[in-house]
Write a protein that holds these residues in place. Structure first.
Motif, PDB file in Angstrom:
ATOM      1  N   PHE A 181       0.829  -1.214   0.000  1.00 30.58           N
ATOM      2  CA  PHE A 181       0.000   0.000   0.000  1.00 30.58           C
ATOM      3  C   PHE A 181       0.865   1.267   0.000  1.00 30.58           C
ATOM      4  O   PHE A 181       0.450   2.298  -0.534  1.00 30.58           O
ATOM      5  CB  PHE A 181      -0.947   0.003   1.201  1.00 30.58           C
ATOM      6  CG  PHE A 181      -2.201  -0.780   0.977  1.00 30.58           C
ATOM      7  CD1 PHE A 181      -3.192  -0.306   0.127  1.00 30.58           C
ATOM      8  CD2 PHE A 181      -2.401  -1.997   1.605  1.00 30.58           C
ATOM      9  CE1 PHE A 181      -4.359  -1.024  -0.096  1.00 30.58           C
ATOM     10  CE2 PHE A 181      -3.557  -2.729   1.395  1.00 30.58           C
ATOM     11  CZ  PHE A 181      -4.547  -2.247   0.538  1.00 30.58           C
ATOM     12  N   LEU A 185       0.581   2.887  -3.581  1.00 30.30           N
ATOM     13  CA  LEU A 185      -0.389   3.976  -3.392  1.00 30.30           C
ATOM     14  C   LEU A 185       0.161   5.136  -2.556  1.00 30.30           C
ATOM     15  O   LEU A 185      -0.506   6.151  -2.400  1.00 30.30           O
ATOM     16  CB  LEU A 185      -1.664   3.449  -2.706  1.00 30.30           C
ATOM     17  CG  LEU A 185      -2.681   2.726  -3.574  1.00 30.30           C
ATOM     18  CD1 LEU A 185      -3.918   2.381  -2.749  1.00 30.30           C
ATOM     19  CD2 LEU A 185      -3.079   3.569  -4.775  1.00 30.30           C
ATOM     20  N   THR A 192      -2.663   2.820   6.045  1.00 29.71           N
ATOM     21  CA  THR A 192      -2.748   1.426   5.589  1.00 29.71           C
ATOM     22  C   THR A 192      -3.460   0.558   6.612  1.00 29.71           C
ATOM     23  O   THR A 192      -4.369  -0.215   6.276  1.00 29.71           O
ATOM     24  CB  THR A 192      -1.344   0.861   5.317  1.00 29.71           C
ATOM     25  OG1 THR A 192      -0.780   1.525   4.184  1.00 29.71           O
ATOM     26  CG2 THR A 192      -1.397  -0.634   5.043  1.00 29.71           C
ATOM     27  N   THR A 206     -10.709   1.482  -6.728  1.00 33.95           N
ATOM     28  CA  THR A 206     -10.302   2.640  -5.932  1.00 33.95           C
ATOM     29  C   THR A 206     -10.258   2.295  -4.440  1.00 33.95           C
ATOM     30  O   THR A 206     -10.905   1.349  -3.985  1.00 33.95           O
ATOM     31  CB  THR A 206     -11.266   3.827  -6.121  1.00 33.95           C
ATOM     32  OG1 THR A 206     -12.599   3.422  -5.743  1.00 33.95           O
ATOM     33  CG2 THR A 206     -11.256   4.326  -7.559  1.00 33.95           C
ATOM     34  N   LEU A 235      -8.070   7.093  -4.137  1.00 28.35           N
ATOM     35  CA  LEU A 235      -6.979   6.777  -5.052  1.00 28.35           C
ATOM     36  C   LEU A 235      -7.329   5.572  -5.914  1.00 28.35           C
ATOM     37  O   LEU A 235      -7.966   4.630  -5.449  1.00 28.35           O
ATOM     38  CB  LEU A 235      -5.703   6.472  -4.254  1.00 28.35           C
ATOM     39  CG  LEU A 235      -5.195   7.578  -3.322  1.00 28.35           C
ATOM     40  CD1 LEU A 235      -4.005   7.072  -2.519  1.00 28.35           C
ATOM     41  CD2 LEU A 235      -4.814   8.820  -4.114  1.00 28.35           C
ATOM     42  N   ARG A 236      -6.884   5.626  -7.141  1.00 30.58           N
ATOM     43  CA  ARG A 236      -7.071   4.476  -8.032  1.00 30.58           C
ATOM     44  C   ARG A 236      -6.004   3.436  -7.705  1.00 30.58           C
ATOM     45  O   ARG A 236      -4.827   3.747  -7.570  1.00 30.58           O
ATOM     46  CB  ARG A 236      -6.978   4.900  -9.496  1.00 30.58           C
ATOM     47  CG  ARG A 236      -7.227   3.742 -10.445  1.00 30.58           C
ATOM     48  CD  ARG A 236      -7.512   4.193 -11.865  1.00 30.58           C
ATOM     49  NE  ARG A 236      -7.778   3.035 -12.713  1.00 30.58           N
ATOM     50  CZ  ARG A 236      -8.941   2.409 -12.792  1.00 30.58           C
ATOM     51  NH1 ARG A 236      -9.955   2.820 -12.062  1.00 30.58           N
ATOM     52  NH2 ARG A 236      -9.106   1.377 -13.610  1.00 30.58           N
ATOM     53  N   ILE A 237      -6.432   2.185  -7.580  1.00 32.84           N
ATOM     54  CA  ILE A 237      -5.533   1.105  -7.194  1.00 32.84           C
ATOM     55  C   ILE A 237      -4.891   0.499  -8.452  1.00 32.84           C
ATOM     56  O   ILE A 237      -5.602   0.052  -9.355  1.00 32.84           O
ATOM     57  CB  ILE A 237      -6.289   0.006  -6.430  1.00 32.84           C
ATOM     58  CG1 ILE A 237      -6.971   0.593  -5.187  1.00 32.84           C
ATOM     59  CG2 ILE A 237      -5.349  -1.122  -6.042  1.00 32.84           C
ATOM     60  CD1 ILE A 237      -7.877  -0.384  -4.458  1.00 32.84           C
ATOM     61  N   ARG A 286       6.973   5.319   1.105  1.00 28.96           N
ATOM     62  CA  ARG A 286       6.103   6.422   0.666  1.00 28.96           C
ATOM     63  C   ARG A 286       6.905   7.443  -0.144  1.00 28.96           C
ATOM     64  O   ARG A 286       6.411   7.983  -1.139  1.00 28.96           O
ATOM     65  CB  ARG A 286       5.475   7.054   1.898  1.00 28.96           C
ATOM     66  CG  ARG A 286       4.540   8.206   1.658  1.00 28.96           C
ATOM     67  CD  ARG A 286       3.784   8.515   2.949  1.00 28.96           C
ATOM     68  NE  ARG A 286       3.371   9.909   3.041  1.00 28.96           N
ATOM     69  CZ  ARG A 286       2.279  10.405   2.471  1.00 28.96           C
ATOM     70  NH1 ARG A 286       1.507   9.622   1.743  1.00 28.96           N
ATOM     71  NH2 ARG A 286       1.954  11.682   2.615  1.00 28.96           N
ATOM     72  N   TYR A 289       7.256   6.140  -3.634  1.00 28.21           N
ATOM     73  CA  TYR A 289       6.052   6.393  -4.440  1.00 28.21           C
ATOM     74  C   TYR A 289       6.054   7.837  -4.960  1.00 28.21           C
ATOM     75  O   TYR A 289       5.751   8.079  -6.128  1.00 28.21           O
ATOM     76  CB  TYR A 289       4.811   6.140  -3.594  1.00 28.21           C
ATOM     77  CG  TYR A 289       3.506   6.444  -4.293  1.00 28.21           C
ATOM     78  CD1 TYR A 289       2.971   5.562  -5.221  1.00 28.21           C
ATOM     79  CD2 TYR A 289       2.799   7.616  -4.022  1.00 28.21           C
ATOM     80  CE1 TYR A 289       1.768   5.829  -5.865  1.00 28.21           C
ATOM     81  CE2 TYR A 289       1.600   7.903  -4.655  1.00 28.21           C
ATOM     82  CZ  TYR A 289       1.090   7.000  -5.580  1.00 28.21           C
ATOM     83  OH  TYR A 289      -0.100   7.271  -6.216  1.00 28.21           O
ATOM     84  N   GLN A 306      -2.271  13.249  -4.642  1.00 30.29           N
ATOM     85  CA  GLN A 306      -2.132  11.798  -4.521  1.00 30.29           C
ATOM     86  C   GLN A 306      -1.532  11.411  -3.166  1.00 30.29           C
ATOM     87  O   GLN A 306      -1.950  10.449  -2.530  1.00 30.29           O
ATOM     88  CB  GLN A 306      -1.223  11.251  -5.626  1.00 30.29           C
ATOM     89  CG  GLN A 306      -1.848  11.246  -7.013  1.00 30.29           C
ATOM     90  CD  GLN A 306      -2.902  10.164  -7.161  1.00 30.29           C
ATOM     91  OE1 GLN A 306      -4.092  10.448  -7.181  1.00 30.29           O
ATOM     92  NE2 GLN A 306      -2.472   8.929  -7.274  1.00 30.29           N
TER      93      GLN A 306
END
Length: 345
Positions: A181, A185, A192, A206, A235-237, A286, A289, A306
């Protein structure tokens, strides 16, 4: 003055009543062999209590405790924990000093002592709390305090190869979703472990990020709102994470997606990173990402949304770190461009 009443036993009881610093009505009873003695004890107690509650006679410890108590329903559990930690550790030389005796010199000395073995950020956090508390009580001794210079903290970000190594090792274990996650994401650890199956929309691919789970004073995990209003987001997964979620059994939509003990997972992550030579704290996932968003050319404003950030400060740090590795590529491109302007070449 409180009056004593005779008890069936023949002794006398006198009840002292007062309103504490939190606005709550309090009582304390005193029993003695005589009416005069019981009333004396109650009167003496109330006199000392009123004396200690006068602003100039209260201590920094009292004021911070009251500040936290009066905001207990407004502050995050993790914030309350951090405030109590500051109260217990940051100002040992002045924590029990009466406000009447607290001076800017004594406060500066306390800051200096704390700075000896704590980071500039920790000192700044302690100073911020003390300033808020003291100013709220009309005590102005923190204004001219000198704090240690802030350190320029280098953002630590794993490489693509290192992330792949972590995911390959974690695949098929209870650690996989815990790290996935953040990798796929950009979720905070607290976000999470707060995700429930009802927050996952399998039709739209999502995830609704609308809460967090953090430790309270007793060390138990409790739900709270997200870190900021900006942190509440949908958020889109990515498909790779969607595939992993589809393999999990979830009968109750109110169940947490991460069922394991959070502390056990953190411990497993730490053991794993030592075992595979992955020298990064969990929060670095994170950052990874964020670096992917920026390298892909995503505008800062969208990347900020995001990530659930209120500002783009962290993104700027990540941006500087991420693109250091591309400096040679950029400089070579510039060299090629400027060379093309030279018609003699």
């Amino acid at each position: 003055m409180a009056k004593a009443h005779k008890l069936p036993s023949g002794t006398w009881r006198c009840v002292a009543s007062w309103t504490d610093e939190y606005g709550k009505h309090r009582q304390k009873s005193f029993t003695a062999e005589s009416k005069q003695s019981a009333e004396f004890l109650a009167t003496k107690f109330l006199t000392e209590k009123r004396h200690s509650m006068r602003p100039e006679n209260r201590t920094l410890d009292d004021l911070i405790t009251t500040y936290i108590e009066n905001r207990s329903n407004l502050l995050s559990p993790s914030t309350i924990v951090s405030y109590h930690k500051i109260r217990k550790t940051a100002f040992p030389s002045i924590i029990h000093t009466r406000m009447e005796l607290l001076t800017p010199e004594l406060y500066q000395k306390a800051i200096n002592q704390y700075a000896k073995d704590h980071s500039p950020k920790s000192v700044a956090n302690a100073h911020a709390l003390a300033s808020k508390v003291l100013k709220a009580n009309d005590v102005f001794v923190t204004e001219k305090a000198i704090l240690p210079q802030k350190e320029k903290k280098e953002v630590s970000i794993p490489t693509e190869e290192e992330i792949r190594k972590l995911l390959d090792y974690a695949k098929g274990t209870r650690l996989y979703l815990f790290v996935a996650f953040s990798v796929f994401l950009g979720l905070r650890k607290s976000e999470t472990v707060a995700l429930k199956w009802k927050d996952i929309n399998f039709d739209n691919h999502t995830a609704s990020i609308n809460k967090a789970r953090v430790k309270d004073q007793s060390g138990c995990y409790v739900e709270k709102t997200t870190k900021t209003t900006s942190s509440t987001r949908t958020l889109r997964i990515p498909q790779v994470l969607m595939d992993a979620l589809l393999q999990e059994v979830h009968d109750n939509p109110k169940d947490y997606v991460i069922q394991d003990s959070v502390d056990a997972l953190v411990s497993l992550y730490n053991r794993t990173k030592s075992k595979i030579g992955f020298p990064y704290k969990f929060h670095a996932l994170r950052h990874y990402y964020a670096s992917v968003l920026l390298v892909s050319g995503m505008p800062n404003k969208y990347a900020q949304k995001q990530m659930g950030h209120a500002t783009d400060n962290m993104l700027k740090q990540v941006y500087q770190h991420t693109f250091k590795s591309k400096e040679d590529e950029y400089e070579a491109a510039l060299d090629t461009y400027f060379s093309s302007l030279d018609t003699d070449r």
